[in-house]
Structures are given as structure tokens and as C-alpha cells.
Scaffold this motif. Structure first.
Motif, mmCIF file in Angstrom:
data_model
loop_
_atom_site.group_PDB
_atom_site.id
_atom_site.type_symbol
_atom_site.label_atom_id
_atom_site.label_comp_id
_atom_site.label_asym_id
_atom_site.label_seq_id
_atom_site.Cartn_x
_atom_site.Cartn_y
_atom_site.Cartn_z
ATOM 1 N N UNK A 1 38.725 64.022 55.092
ATOM 2 C CA UNK A 1 40.118 63.579 54.947
ATOM 3 C C UNK A 1 40.249 62.253 54.197
ATOM 4 N N UNK A 2 39.276 61.351 54.410
ATOM 5 C CA UNK A 2 39.352 60.079 53.700
ATOM 6 C C UNK A 2 39.175 60.286 52.187
ATOM 7 N N UNK A 3 38.242 61.162 51.816
ATOM 8 C CA UNK A 3 38.056 61.458 50.401
ATOM 9 C C UNK A 3 39.317 62.096 49.807
ATOM 10 N N UNK A 4 39.940 62.982 50.586
ATOM 11 C CA UNK A 4 41.179 63.623 50.114
ATOM 12 C C UNK A 4 42.269 62.583 49.892
ATOM 13 N N UNK A 5 42.393 61.659 50.840
ATOM 14 C CA UNK A 5 43.422 60.620 50.716
ATOM 15 C C UNK A 5 43.159 59.721 49.514
ATOM 16 N N UNK A 6 41.907 59.286 49.353
ATOM 17 C CA UNK A 6 41.584 58.406 48.238
ATOM 18 C C UNK A 6 41.795 59.106 46.896
ATOM 19 N N UNK A 7 41.364 60.357 46.813
ATOM 20 C CA UNK A 7 41.488 61.085 45.535
ATOM 21 C C UNK A 7 42.950 61.305 45.161
ATOM 22 N N UNK A 8 43.730 61.812 46.129
ATOM 23 C CA UNK A 8 45.139 62.113 45.822
ATOM 24 C C UNK A 8 45.915 60.854 45.500
ATOM 25 N N UNK A 9 45.667 59.785 46.242
ATOM 26 C CA UNK A 9 46.385 58.535 45.957
ATOM 27 C C UNK A 9 45.932 57.927 44.640
ATOM 28 N N UNK A 10 44.629 58.035 44.351
ATOM 29 C CA UNK A 10 44.158 57.513 43.068
ATOM 30 C C UNK A 10 44.756 58.250 41.889
ATOM 31 N N UNK A 11 44.871 59.559 41.997
ATOM 32 C CA UNK A 11 45.475 60.333 40.905
ATOM 33 C C UNK A 11 46.948 59.994 40.730
ATOM 34 N N UNK A 12 47.647 59.801 41.808
ATOM 35 C CA UNK A 12 49.081 59.486 41.698
ATOM 36 C C UNK A 12 49.316 58.107 41.100
ATOM 37 N N UNK A 13 48.346 57.197 41.287
ATOM 38 C CA UNK A 13 48.521 55.846 40.769
ATOM 39 C C UNK A 13 48.126 55.726 39.306
ATOM 40 N N UNK A 14 47.506 56.775 38.750
ATOM 41 C CA UNK A 14 47.083 56.710 37.349
ATOM 42 C C UNK A 14 48.265 56.652 36.398
ATOM 43 N N UNK A 15 49.353 57.275 36.800
ATOM 44 C CA UNK A 15 50.552 57.287 35.925
ATOM 45 C C UNK A 15 51.785 57.453 36.795
#
Length: 467
Positions: free
Chosen positions: A261-275
């Protein structure tokens, strides 16, 4: 760590106990022998006085002339044998015929035996003057050949007997003291040798560390008295090894479960912050994050419950539970989920059970959730109660895929999933059946699972509790 010294030493304490015991035995033996010797000496002295009185009486009666007896004092001194004896013969209690009293001891007035009365031990008198040595005395009347009545007094000083007994006492004291000292020293030597296996066991235990928990204490050459303690220590090491392995596996599983779940949270939030994203995309992200947070929250809550249960921090409050009512409430709670999966719920539980209601609800709820999740659509999940022998059995049955026999024993392990790919929003993270097992352990019961011919039955076994 400071040395506790001899005062805290088991060897010295045991050796001291042995020494005290030996001293007590020697002292009692010495006292018994001393009393025996004292009684024997008293008996011999009494018998000697009694015999002497009879001899003098006979001599006086056989003598033709008392003056001849007076002229031969050496004869009586030889008969008496030593300077500690005395002989007084006279008329009217006056030693005017024979007076042998080497130490000029004062003689008290004595009750004389009649002429024809034989002496007995109780007639012997022990006389202890205020100063000087004690005396054994015996007095009796006698008659001369001419019929003259005479008074005979025989006696013996107690100096020799007192000195002999005093010397014997000193020897007893010395024997008791030396015996106790010897017992102490020998006890220390014997106990040191006897405790060598204990020191060897201590050395083996000291060599065991978390890396060598698989090592066991050798029972090949240990005394019989230490066999059970060593076996108990090996059993403890088995349990520690198992617990350590389970803890290591638990830590690894927990890290794996938390990482997803932590990896899922980090990945999804990182992608949303890219643009830049739209509002609806941010809302979808937040909803997904909430799901993951809820999953983490359930996992932490379940882990806390298991930790408290393992350490006995979950006291249970037993109360009568209406099983039919409990089953109806659970069926009502899972009714919506069952309808989504086109399943029926049927409750035939009846009677009462002494159990902790919240924990029982949680255990049955976990079993029912698993049954609904894995049941074949269109089938019916059943709840029933049975009372075979001295236990109450609650059974949750569903129809579906038959579980492999190798999988069933592992289903109650923490974080174990038969199907690693299946996760649901309400997934317990592989802790559901582990929680059920812990709840049953708190009730002194057990959980079991059987799967044959497409029918899976999960059961809770409660021992009968006397009210």
C-alpha cells in the motif's frame, strides 16, 4: 557482575547443611554413649559397694576376735584396692574398730540396713559435701562371732569416675567438632565434583545466541536428576526457536504487506504531482488513497489485537450468548454482500453459549466473510451449531472450490493467503483466520477447517464451561 561469594554459594550452603547434620548425629551418638558409660560406671560402683558390704559382714561374723581384725588394716586396704575407697566398722556408728578413710572425708548420718537385709542399688547413697569430692556410701548392720552388733559403712570417692567422664566429654566435643569440619570439607569437595554437569550445562547455555537457537543441550552424559531440567530447557529452546522464526517471518510478512500500500500511495501521488490534473482526477486519487489508508488502518488494528492476545492482554468476559440471535444478526449484516454475490444465508444455530460476545461476533464474522467471499454464486452459506460430547461446535459451511490439503494447515498463519492475487476492499491482509485462532485460544478452544468435495466447513470448538 559482582561475585556473590560463599554466602550465596549453593555448594557452601549445602556443605554447611551436611556438616550441621553430621555434627547433630555425632552429638546425639556421643550423648547416648556418654549416658551409657555413665550408667555402666554407676552400676559397677553400686555393685562393688554392695559386694563389699556383704564381704565385710561375712568377715566380721567369721572372725574369732575383733582385736585381731583391728591389727590387720593392710588386709582391708588391699581388699578395697585404692585410696578412693573407705571402710568404717564400729559400735554404735563409731568407727572404733576399723577406720580406713584416706582422705578423712566427712561422713553423713546414714540409715543402716538390718543385719539380715541384703543391700540393693536403691540403698546406695550419693553424698556431695559443700567442699570436696562426692562419695558413694552404703551402711548396714553386722554381727561379730560373739553376737556383738556392729555398724559397717563402705564407700567410694567419685573422683575417678568424674575425671573419666570429663575426659570422655572432651573427646566427644573434639569428635563432634572434627567430624563437622571434616564433613564440611568433604561436602565441599563432593558437591563441587557433583555440580560439574551443572557448570557444563551453564557453559552450553551461555554459548546459545539468537544466531544459534537451533543448538540443543546434550543429554548424553548428564546425571539422571538433571535429565528432566535439561529436557525442559531444550523444550524452552524449541519454543524460543519457533517463536523467533515466527517473529522473523512475521516481520518479513509485515514489511511485505506494508510495502504494497505504501508503494501504491507513493507511485500514484508521484504521478499526479508530475503535471497539473483536473479536479476529478485529484478526487479519484484521494478516494484511492483513502482505500489504502483504510487497509493500513485495518492491518494495524488487527496486529494490535493479535499482539494483545498473544500477551494475554485481552481479558474475556464470558456471558450467555443466544446463538440463534447472534446468527440472525450476522446474516443480516452480510446480507447485502451476499446478495451482490447471488448467495443465500441460512442460520440454524440454537441454544446458548458461555463466551465473550464481541470476540465471538468477530470470530464468526471473519469466518462468514471468508465463506461469502469464496462461495459459488447461487449457493447458500449455512451457520449451524452442534454439541458433540463435552464441547459446543459452531460451523460455517459454504460450497466452492475444494482447498488443497497442503494449504489448510497454513490458513491460520498470519499474512497467509491461499490466493495471493485476490484482494478486496475489506481484505484483512491475511490476518482474519489468525485472529479467529487467537480468539479461540482465549476461550481455551480451537478453530478448524475442512474442505472436501466442494464443501468447506470452518468450525469453532468451545469446551463446556461450568457455571
Amino acid at each position: 557482575m559482582s561475585d556473590p561469594g560463599r554466602r550465596g554459594s549453593l555448594i557452601w550452603r549445602a556443605a554447611l547443611g551436611v556438616a550441621v547434620t553430621c555434627a547433630g548425629v555425632l552429638a546425639f551418638s556421643g550423648w547416648f554413649l556418654y549416658r551409657s558409660l555413665e550408667a555402666e560406671l554407676a552400676y559397677r560402683d553400686d555393685m562393688a559397694l554392695m559386694g563389699r558390704l556383704e564381704q565385710v559382714r561375712a568377715l566380721l561374723q567369721d572372725s574369732d576376735d575383733l582385736s585381731a581384725l583391728q591389727a590387720r588394716p593392710r588386709l582391708y586396704q588391699n581388699m578395697l584396692g585404692n585410696r578412693d575407697s573407705l571402710l568404717l566398722v564400729g559400735r554404735d556408728a563409731q568407727a572404733d574398730i576399723i577406720d580406713i578413710n584416706p582422705h578423712t572425708d566427712a561422713i553423713p548420718a546414714l540409715q543402716a540396713l538390718a543385719v539380715n537385709q541384703p543391700p540393693r542399688r536403691e540403698h546406695v547413697v550419693t553424698w556431695q559435701p559443700d567442699s570436696g569430692s562426692g562419695l558413694l556410701l552404703l551402711a548396714g548392720d553386722g554381727t561379730g562371732r560373739n553376737g556383738e552388733r556392729l555398724r559397717v559403712t563402705v564407700g567410694k570417692r567419685l573422683d575417678e569416675r568424674t575425671a573419666m567422664l570429663a575426659s570422655y566429654r572432651l573427646r566427644i566435643y573434639a569428635a563432634v567438632g572434627l567430624g563437622a569440619l571434616l564433613a564440611l570439607l568433604l561436602g565441599v569437595l563432593v558437591l563441587r565434583r557433583a555440580l560439574r554437569p551443572v557448570r557444563a550445562i551453564a557453559a552450553q547455555v551461555a554459548g546459545i545466541s539468537p544466531r544459534t537457537l537451533g543448538q540443543r543441550l546434550s543429554v548424553a552424559q548428564i546425571p539422571q536428576e538433571l535429565y528432566e531440567p535439561v529436557q525442559a530447557l531444550n523444550g524452552m529452546l524449541d519454543r524460543l526457536d519457533d517463536s523467533f522464526a515466527r517473529l522473523s517471518q512475521f516481520s518479513a510478512d509485515l514489511a511485505h504487506e506494508m510495502r504494497t500500500p505504501l508503494h501504491t500511495l507513493l507511485t500514484s501521488n508521484g504521478q499526479m504531482l508530475n503535471q497539473a490534473r483536473s479536479v476529478s482526477e485529484y478526487q479519484d486519487l484521494l478516494a484511492s488513497n483513502v482505500e489504502e489508508f483504510e487497509r493500513l488502518n485495518r492491518m494495524v488494528a488487527n496486529l494490535l489485537f493479535l499482539a494483545r492476545a498473544d500477551h494475554g492482554d485481552c481479558p474475556i468476559v464470558r456471558q450467555p450468548v443466544d446463538l440463534q440471535q447472534l446468527g440472525d444478526e450476522l446474516c443480516e449484516y452480510f446480507e447485502a454482500l451476499a446478495e451482490d454475490r447471488n448467495l443465500g444465508l441460512h442460520n440454524t444455530m440454537s441454544g446458548t453459549l458461555q463466551a465473550d460476545l464481541p470476540l465471538l461476533q468477530r470470530a464468526l464474522g471473519n469466518l462468514l466473510a471468508n465463506a461469502v467471499k469464496h462461495a459459488t454464486p447461487g449457493s447458500t452459506v449455512q451457520l449451524r451449531s452442534e454439541r458433540p460430547g463435552n464441547e459446543t461446535r459452531l460451523v460455517v459451511m459454504n460450497r466452492g472450490d475444494t482447498l488443497p490439503p497442503a494449504v489448510i494447515p497454513r490458513l491460520f498463519e498470519r499474512f497467509y493467503r491461499a490466493d495471493e492475487t485476490r484482494t478486496d476492499p475489506g481484505d484483512s491482509g491475511g490476518l482474519g483466520l489468525a485472529i479467529v485462532q487467537s480468539i479461540m485460544a482465549l476461550h481455551d478452544g480451537r478453530a478448524a477447517l475442512r474442505s472436501e468435495n466442494g464443501v468447506t466447513e470452518a468450525s469453532l470448538h468451545f469446551p463446556t464451561v461450568e457455571r
